[in-house]
Design a protein around this motif. Structure first.
Motif, PDB file in Angstrom:
ATOM      1  N   LEU A 214       0.824  -1.208   0.000  1.00 36.33           N
ATOM      2  CA  LEU A 214       0.000   0.000   0.000  1.00 36.33           C
ATOM      3  C   LEU A 214       0.860   1.262   0.000  1.00 36.33           C
ATOM      4  O   LEU A 214       0.508   2.256  -0.656  1.00 36.33           O
ATOM      5  CB  LEU A 214      -0.927  -0.007   1.213  1.00 36.33           C
ATOM      6  CG  LEU A 214      -2.012  -1.086   1.217  1.00 36.33           C
ATOM      7  CD1 LEU A 214      -2.751  -1.091   2.551  1.00 36.33           C
ATOM      8  CD2 LEU A 214      -2.986  -0.879   0.062  1.00 36.33           C
TER       9      LEU A 214
ATOM     10  N   ALA B 177       2.087   1.816  -3.484  1.00 32.58           N
ATOM     11  CA  ALA B 177       0.980   2.256  -4.333  1.00 32.58           C
ATOM     12  C   ALA B 177       0.694   3.737  -4.099  1.00 32.58           C
ATOM     13  O   ALA B 177       0.535   4.514  -5.051  1.00 32.58           O
ATOM     14  CB  ALA B 177      -0.263   1.422  -4.053  1.00 32.58           C
TER      15      ALA B 177
ATOM     16  N   TRP C 186      -3.887  -1.191  -9.556  1.00 31.96           N
ATOM     17  CA  TRP C 186      -2.879  -0.445  -8.800  1.00 31.96           C
ATOM     18  C   TRP C 186      -3.433   0.910  -8.353  1.00 31.96           C
ATOM     19  O   TRP C 186      -3.166   1.352  -7.225  1.00 31.96           O
ATOM     20  CB  TRP C 186      -1.635  -0.260  -9.659  1.00 31.96           C
ATOM     21  CG  TRP C 186      -0.442   0.253  -8.902  1.00 31.96           C
ATOM     22  CD1 TRP C 186       0.113   1.481  -8.965  1.00 31.96           C
ATOM     23  CD2 TRP C 186       0.337  -0.485  -7.943  1.00 31.96           C
ATOM     24  NE1 TRP C 186       1.190   1.586  -8.125  1.00 31.96           N
ATOM     25  CE2 TRP C 186       1.351   0.391  -7.480  1.00 31.96           C
ATOM     26  CE3 TRP C 186       0.273  -1.791  -7.438  1.00 31.96           C
ATOM     27  CZ2 TRP C 186       2.294  -0.003  -6.525  1.00 31.96           C
ATOM     28  CZ3 TRP C 186       1.215  -2.189  -6.484  1.00 31.96           C
ATOM     29  CH2 TRP C 186       2.202  -1.302  -6.048  1.00 31.96           C
TER      30      TRP C 186
ATOM     31  N   LEU D 190      -5.563   0.377  -5.343  1.00 28.02           N
ATOM     32  CA  LEU D 190      -4.717   0.242  -4.157  1.00 28.02           C
ATOM     33  C   LEU D 190      -4.247   1.612  -3.667  1.00 28.02           C
ATOM     34  O   LEU D 190      -4.150   1.845  -2.460  1.00 28.02           O
ATOM     35  CB  LEU D 190      -3.512  -0.649  -4.460  1.00 28.02           C
ATOM     36  CG  LEU D 190      -3.753  -2.152  -4.545  1.00 28.02           C
ATOM     37  CD1 LEU D 190      -2.457  -2.871  -4.910  1.00 28.02           C
ATOM     38  CD2 LEU D 190      -4.296  -2.693  -3.222  1.00 28.02           C
ATOM     39  N   THR D 191      -3.974   2.504  -4.603  1.00 26.23           N
ATOM     40  CA  THR D 191      -3.558   3.856  -4.245  1.00 26.23           C
ATOM     41  C   THR D 191      -4.644   4.555  -3.437  1.00 26.23           C
ATOM     42  O   THR D 191      -4.363   5.224  -2.437  1.00 26.23           O
ATOM     43  CB  THR D 191      -3.236   4.670  -5.510  1.00 26.23           C
ATOM     44  OG1 THR D 191      -2.206   4.012  -6.250  1.00 26.23           O
ATOM     45  CG2 THR D 191      -2.787   6.076  -5.159  1.00 26.23           C
TER      46      THR D 191
ATOM     47  N   ALA E 203      -4.865   3.131   0.034  1.00 26.20           N
ATOM     48  CA  ALA E 203      -3.720   3.517   0.855  1.00 26.20           C
ATOM     49  C   ALA E 203      -3.744   4.978   1.275  1.00 26.20           C
ATOM     50  O   ALA E 203      -3.020   5.371   2.201  1.00 26.20           O
ATOM     51  CB  ALA E 203      -2.427   3.234   0.088  1.00 26.20           C
TER      52      ALA E 203
END
Length: 304
Positions: free
Chosen positions: A127, A130, A252, A255-256, A259
């Motif tokens: 995380l 990301a 991805w 996930l960004t 996070a």
């Protein structure tokens, strides 16, 4: 109207509006720029401007489109960060208690999330990488869209990013906040968030001790809404035009977003509002960057 015949014009006008907003916002709190530290930024702008000119005058549309996108995003970043600084210098009471209350109302329990995440170092690394890869994602999407001649999507994406960024910065001036802070010394594996690292910066802007801009060390200080979440959502939309990389790139970017509260030090409500900003920004940018077809004097459109 902001919309113009050339599809790049709306983004240029938004960038100009950001510069004018900065000049107005810093009128009572004058900022200066460290000239030595400004050299790398100026060199980058000159290089991108040269690449854009070469692309235009040698009939290389992919080069011209890519260089234009990078130039616009670089100027947006510079003007956007310093505008956020100027607004922070003028801002009033912090909104952290209100944002924390909003998080509590929708069920976010960050101490529990932090404690659980601290027990899983692989998840922290995944995380964390990301979250800190957003600039790399921007590079990938600009290069891929310009390289595959997806110029309409590229211009819409850039315009949506600039428009939504401008809006988030203006809102942040009305709702200043330090962020969802947690002390990393209380955890074994968890990294310090950007909000934790920016505490002295925000204090310096608010108490007047920071008035010299170091263009090599500009940091985003917007808490509400989260532009990190908005931009990642815009990238998710843009990656749809790139089917070969769409699935992993979108995963991805998701996930960004996940996070962002932890590694950006955002409240959950920051991220929710940031996500809600993305769709209208894309729709508005698509309308603004759409080429208008010329019409006959009678009002009928010319054939394509």
């Amino acid at each position: 109207m902001l919309r113009a015949d050339h599809p790049d014009t709306p983004s240029w006008l938004l960038i100009a509006a950001m510069l004018m907003s900065f000049l107005a916002a810093q009128y009572h709190h004058r900022f200066t720029v460290d000239p030595i530290r400004a050299v790398p930024a100026l060199a980058s702008l000159m290089a991108l401007g040269s690449a854009r000119a070469i692309g235009k005058y040698t009939a290389r549309p992919r080069l011209a489109a890519g260089a234009t996108a990078f130039l616009q995003m670089t100027l947006f970043t510079l003007f956007g960060v310093v505008l956020a600084y100027a607004l922070a210098a003028n801002s009033g009471r912090l909104w952290d208690s209100r944002l924390a209350a909003a998080d509590h109302a929708v069920g976010f329990n960050w101490p529990v999330v932090f404690a659980v995440l601290d027990t899983c170092p692989p998840a922290i690394w995944l995380l964390g990488l990301a979250y800190h890869s957003l600039t790399l994602q921007m590079v990938v999407v600009i290069v891929a869209l310009s390289g595959t001649a997806k110029f309409d999507t590229l211009r819409t994406m850039v315009c949506a990013a600039i428009l939504s960024g401008f809006v988030t910065i203006l809102i942040s001036g009305l709702t200043p906040a330090r962020g969802n802070l947690f002390d990393p010394s209380h955890y074994v594996h968890l990294w310090p968030s950007i909000a934790w690292l920016e505490q002295e910066l925000i204090s310096g802007l608010r108490d007047g001790s920071l008035r010299v801009l170091d263009l090599t060390m500009l940091m985003g200080i917007v808490s509400f809404p989260s532009f990190h979440a908005t931009l990642a959502a815009i990238f998710i939309w843009a990656f749809a035009a790139l089917p070969r990389i769409a699935l992993p790139a979108r995963a991805w970017a998701i996930l960004t977003i996940i996070a962002t509260p932890v590694f950006g030090g955002h409240y959950g409500i920051d991220v929710i509002m940031g996500l809600l900003l993305a769709p209208p920004a894309i729709l508005a940018a698509r309308h603004l960057t759409q080429r208008r077809r010329p019409s006959h004097p009678t009002g009928s459109a010319l054939p394509a």
